[in-house]
Scaffold this active site. Structure first.
Site, PDB file in Angstrom:
ATOM      1  N   ASN A  87      17.746  -9.715  -4.754  1.00 24.24           N
ATOM      2  CA  ASN A  87      16.943 -10.921  -3.867  1.00 24.24           C
ATOM      3  C   ASN A  87      18.110 -11.922  -3.884  1.00 24.24           C
ATOM      4  O   ASN A  87      18.838 -12.024  -4.857  1.00 24.24           O
ATOM      5  CB  ASN A  87      15.688 -11.560  -4.573  1.00 24.24           C
ATOM      6  CG  ASN A  87      14.794 -10.510  -4.533  1.00 24.24           C
ATOM      7  OD1 ASN A  87      14.761  -9.454  -3.895  1.00 24.24           O
ATOM      8  ND2 ASN A  87      13.481 -10.668  -5.273  1.00 24.24           N
ATOM      9  N   HIS A 104      23.367  -8.762  -4.462  1.00 23.60           N
ATOM     10  CA  HIS A 104      23.474  -8.922  -2.947  1.00 23.60           C
ATOM     11  C   HIS A 104      23.851 -10.388  -2.361  1.00 23.60           C
ATOM     12  O   HIS A 104      23.619 -10.919  -1.254  1.00 23.60           O
ATOM     13  CB  HIS A 104      22.250  -8.311  -1.991  1.00 23.60           C
ATOM     14  CG  HIS A 104      22.048  -6.977  -2.271  1.00 23.60           C
ATOM     15  ND1 HIS A 104      21.132  -6.317  -2.104  1.00 23.60           N
ATOM     16  CD2 HIS A 104      23.114  -6.191  -2.756  1.00 23.60           C
ATOM     17  CE1 HIS A 104      20.900  -4.898  -2.270  1.00 23.60           C
ATOM     18  NE2 HIS A 104      22.393  -4.815  -2.804  1.00 23.60           N
ATOM     19  N   GLY A 169       9.170  -4.229  -7.369  1.00 24.98           N
ATOM     20  CA  GLY A 169       9.154  -4.571  -5.971  1.00 24.98           C
ATOM     21  C   GLY A 169      10.420  -4.556  -5.107  1.00 24.98           C
ATOM     22  O   GLY A 169      10.940  -5.054  -4.244  1.00 24.98           O
ATOM     23  N   THR A 170      10.942  -3.205  -5.474  1.00 25.71           N
ATOM     24  CA  THR A 170      12.038  -2.708  -4.598  1.00 25.71           C
ATOM     25  C   THR A 170      11.924  -1.278  -3.983  1.00 25.71           C
ATOM     26  O   THR A 170      11.021  -0.402  -5.165  1.00 25.71           O
ATOM     27  CB  THR A 170      13.426  -2.692  -5.356  1.00 25.71           C
ATOM     28  OG1 THR A 170      14.434  -1.896  -4.368  1.00 25.71           O
ATOM     29  CG2 THR A 170      13.385  -2.204  -6.790  1.00 25.71           C
TER      30      THR A 170
HETATM   31  N1  APR Z   1       4.288  -7.032  -5.237  1.00 25.21           N
HETATM   32  C1  APR Z   1       5.568  -6.021  -5.453  1.00 25.21           C
HETATM   33  N2  APR Z   1       5.857  -5.194  -5.072  1.00 25.21           N
HETATM   34  C2  APR Z   1       5.556  -5.485  -3.373  1.00 25.21           C
HETATM   35  C3  APR Z   1       4.896  -6.044  -3.045  1.00 25.21           C
HETATM   36  C4  APR Z   1       4.129  -7.111  -4.061  1.00 25.21           C
HETATM   37  N3  APR Z   1       3.426  -8.050  -3.697  1.00 25.21           N
HETATM   38  N4  APR Z   1       4.824  -6.206  -1.693  1.00 25.21           N
HETATM   39  C5  APR Z   1       5.744  -5.321  -1.180  1.00 25.21           C
HETATM   40  N5  APR Z   1       6.235  -4.534  -2.379  1.00 25.21           N
HETATM   41  C6  APR Z   1       6.902  -3.678  -2.460  1.00 25.21           C
HETATM   42  C7  APR Z   1       6.913  -2.780  -1.271  1.00 25.21           C
HETATM   43  O1  APR Z   1       5.920  -1.616  -1.245  1.00 25.21           O
HETATM   44  C8  APR Z   1       8.590  -2.134  -1.320  1.00 25.21           C
HETATM   45  O2  APR Z   1       8.701  -0.999  -1.974  1.00 25.21           O
HETATM   46  O3  APR Z   1       8.419  -4.164  -2.382  1.00 25.21           O
HETATM   47  C9  APR Z   1       9.433  -3.208  -1.814  1.00 25.21           C
HETATM   48  C10 APR Z   1      10.267  -4.019  -0.972  1.00 25.21           C
HETATM   49  O4  APR Z   1      11.069  -3.174  -0.601  1.00 25.21           O
HETATM   50  P1  APR Z   1      12.315  -3.655   0.512  1.00 25.21           P
HETATM   51  O5  APR Z   1      11.506  -4.282   1.582  1.00 25.21           O
HETATM   52  O6  APR Z   1      13.078  -2.428   0.924  1.00 25.21           O
HETATM   53  O7  APR Z   1      13.046  -4.480  -0.399  1.00 25.21           O
HETATM   54  P2  APR Z   1      14.398  -4.407  -1.440  1.00 25.21           P
HETATM   55  O8  APR Z   1      14.278  -2.846  -1.921  1.00 25.21           O
HETATM   56  O9  APR Z   1      14.437  -5.453  -2.304  1.00 25.21           O
HETATM   57  O10 APR Z   1      15.585  -3.944  -0.492  1.00 25.21           O
HETATM   58  C11 APR Z   1      16.912  -3.852  -0.759  1.00 25.21           C
HETATM   59  O11 APR Z   1      17.823  -4.063   1.181  1.00 25.21           O
HETATM   60  O12 APR Z   1      17.913  -5.267   3.213  1.00 25.21           O
HETATM   61  C12 APR Z   1      18.248  -5.019   2.269  1.00 25.21           C
HETATM   62  O13 APR Z   1      19.897  -6.273   0.961  1.00 25.21           O
HETATM   63  C13 APR Z   1      18.572  -6.288   1.281  1.00 25.21           C
HETATM   64  O14 APR Z   1      18.398  -6.782  -1.059  1.00 25.21           O
HETATM   65  C14 APR Z   1      17.923  -6.091   0.019  1.00 25.21           C
HETATM   66  C15 APR Z   1      18.092  -4.429   0.137  1.00 25.21           C
END
Ligand code: APR
Length: 226
Positions: A87, A104, A169-170
Site C-alpha cells: 500500500n 510500491h 488483504g492482497t
Molecule cells: N478486508 C480484507 N481484504 C479485503 C477486503 C477487506 N475488507 N476487501 C477486499 N479485500 C481483498 C480482496 O478480496 C483482494 O484479494 O483485498 C485484496 C485486494 O487485492 P488487490 O485489489 O489486487 O490489491 P493488492 O493485492 O494490494 O494489489 C497489489 O497492485 O495495482 C497494484 O501497486 C498496486 O500495490 C498494488 C498491487
C-alpha cells in the site's frame, strides 16, 4: 520473541474507505489502471496521472487507520512485527507500527523524474512544472506497473527470517510482491486473511481466515495468544 512478518495489500485499508484495485473490474476509482499507474500513462497524460494521485493523497488525509492496522501495532507487545506493505497509504504508520517497508512507494512522497533517489516529503498536490532540485519534473514516489521494485531484496530478506507470515488483504496477483511468500522458510506457518479465497496460491501449510481485515485480525490475534 517470535518474528511475525506481515504482507499487506489494499484490502487492509478497504474498511478505512480506500478502494482496492481489483474489486472493480480493472477500474481503480473509475480510472484505467494502466493509464494512471504506468510509465506509458505518465508519458501520454502526465496531468491525468498527477490529478489521480493528488486525489488519492487528499483522500488519504481524510481517512483513518482501522482495527486491523491497530491490532498489528498491538501485536508488537508479544512479537517482533515487520510489515511489508504494497500500500502507498501511511495507515500502518499512523496506527503506530514501527517497522513498515513500502514495496510500491508512498503517496506522501514525491520524486524527481530524473533521479529516483531524489525523494521529498509531499502532503500537497503535485503540479506540472513543479521541479526537483535537479530540474526534473516531480512525480509521485510510486512504483508503477513495469517499473523495478527497489525494496524487493530487502523484503525477501525479512521474509526469510519470519517465524510466522500473515498475508492480509492482497490478491497476490502482482509480482514480484506475490513471490515473497516463497521466501518463507519451510515449515513456518502462513495465515491469510481475505474475504475471498485465492485458491491458486493455497499451499498445505496455509491457514485461511475467510473474513474482512477488521474481523479476521481478531481471530488471528486470538490464535496467536494461545
Ligand atoms: N478486508 C480484507 N481484504 C479485503 C477486503 C477487506 N475488507 N476487501 C477486499 N479485500 C481483498 C480482496 O478480496 C483482494 O484479494 O483485498 C485484496 C485486494 O487485492 P488487490 O485489489 O489486487 O490489491 P493488492 O493485492 O494490494 O494489489 C497489489 O497492485 O495495482 C497494484 O501497486 C498496486 O500495490 C498494488 C498491487
Amino acid at each position: 520473541m517470535k518474528h511475525l512478518v506481515v504482507l499487506s495489500g489494499a484490502g487492509i485499508s478497504a474498511e478505512s474507505g480506500i478502494k482496492t484495485f481489483r474489486d472493480a473490474d480493472g477500474l481503480w476509482e473509475g480510472y484505467d489502471v494502466m493509464e494512471v499507474a504506468s510509465p506509458i500513462g505518465w508519458e501520454k497524460k502526465p496531468e491525468l496521472v498527477l490529478k489521480f494521485y493528488n486525489d488519492r493523497r487528499r483522500q488519504l488525509l481524510e481517512v483513518k487507520p482501522n482495527t486491523a492496522h491497530k491490532t498489528l501495532k498491538e501485536l508488537e507487545k508479544n512479537f517482533k512485527v515487520s510489515i511489508i506493505t504494497q500500500n502507498v497509504d501511511n495507515l500502518h504508520e499512523r496506527a503506530g507500527s514501527k517497522n513498515v517497508l513500502h514495496l510500491h512507494g508512498e503517496l506522501l512522497k514525491s520524486r524527481s523524474t530524473k533521479n529516483e533517489k531524489l525523494i521529498y516529503d509531499c502532503d500537497k498536490d503535485i503540479m506540472l512544472g513543479d521541479k526537483a532540485e535537479d530540474g526534473g519534473q516531480l512525480r509521485p514516489h510510486i512504483v508503477w506497473f513495469g517499473e523495478a521494485v527497489p525494496e524487493m531484496h530487502k523484503a525477501a530478506k525479512i521474509v526469510e527470517t519470519a517465524d510466522i507470515l500473515l498475508v492480509i488483504g492482497t490478491s497476490l496477483q502482482v509480482y514480484p510482491a506475490a513471490s515473497l511468500i516463497d521466501y518463507l522458510p519451510d515449515g513456518k506457518p502462513i495465515y491469510i486473511i481475505d474475504p475471498k479465497r485465492h485458491e491458486d496460491r493455497l499451499l498445505d501449510h496455509v491457514h485461511f481466515i475467510e473474513d474482512t481485515a477488521c474481523n479476521g485480525i481478531k481471530e488471528f490475534a486470538d490464535l496467536m495468544s494461545k
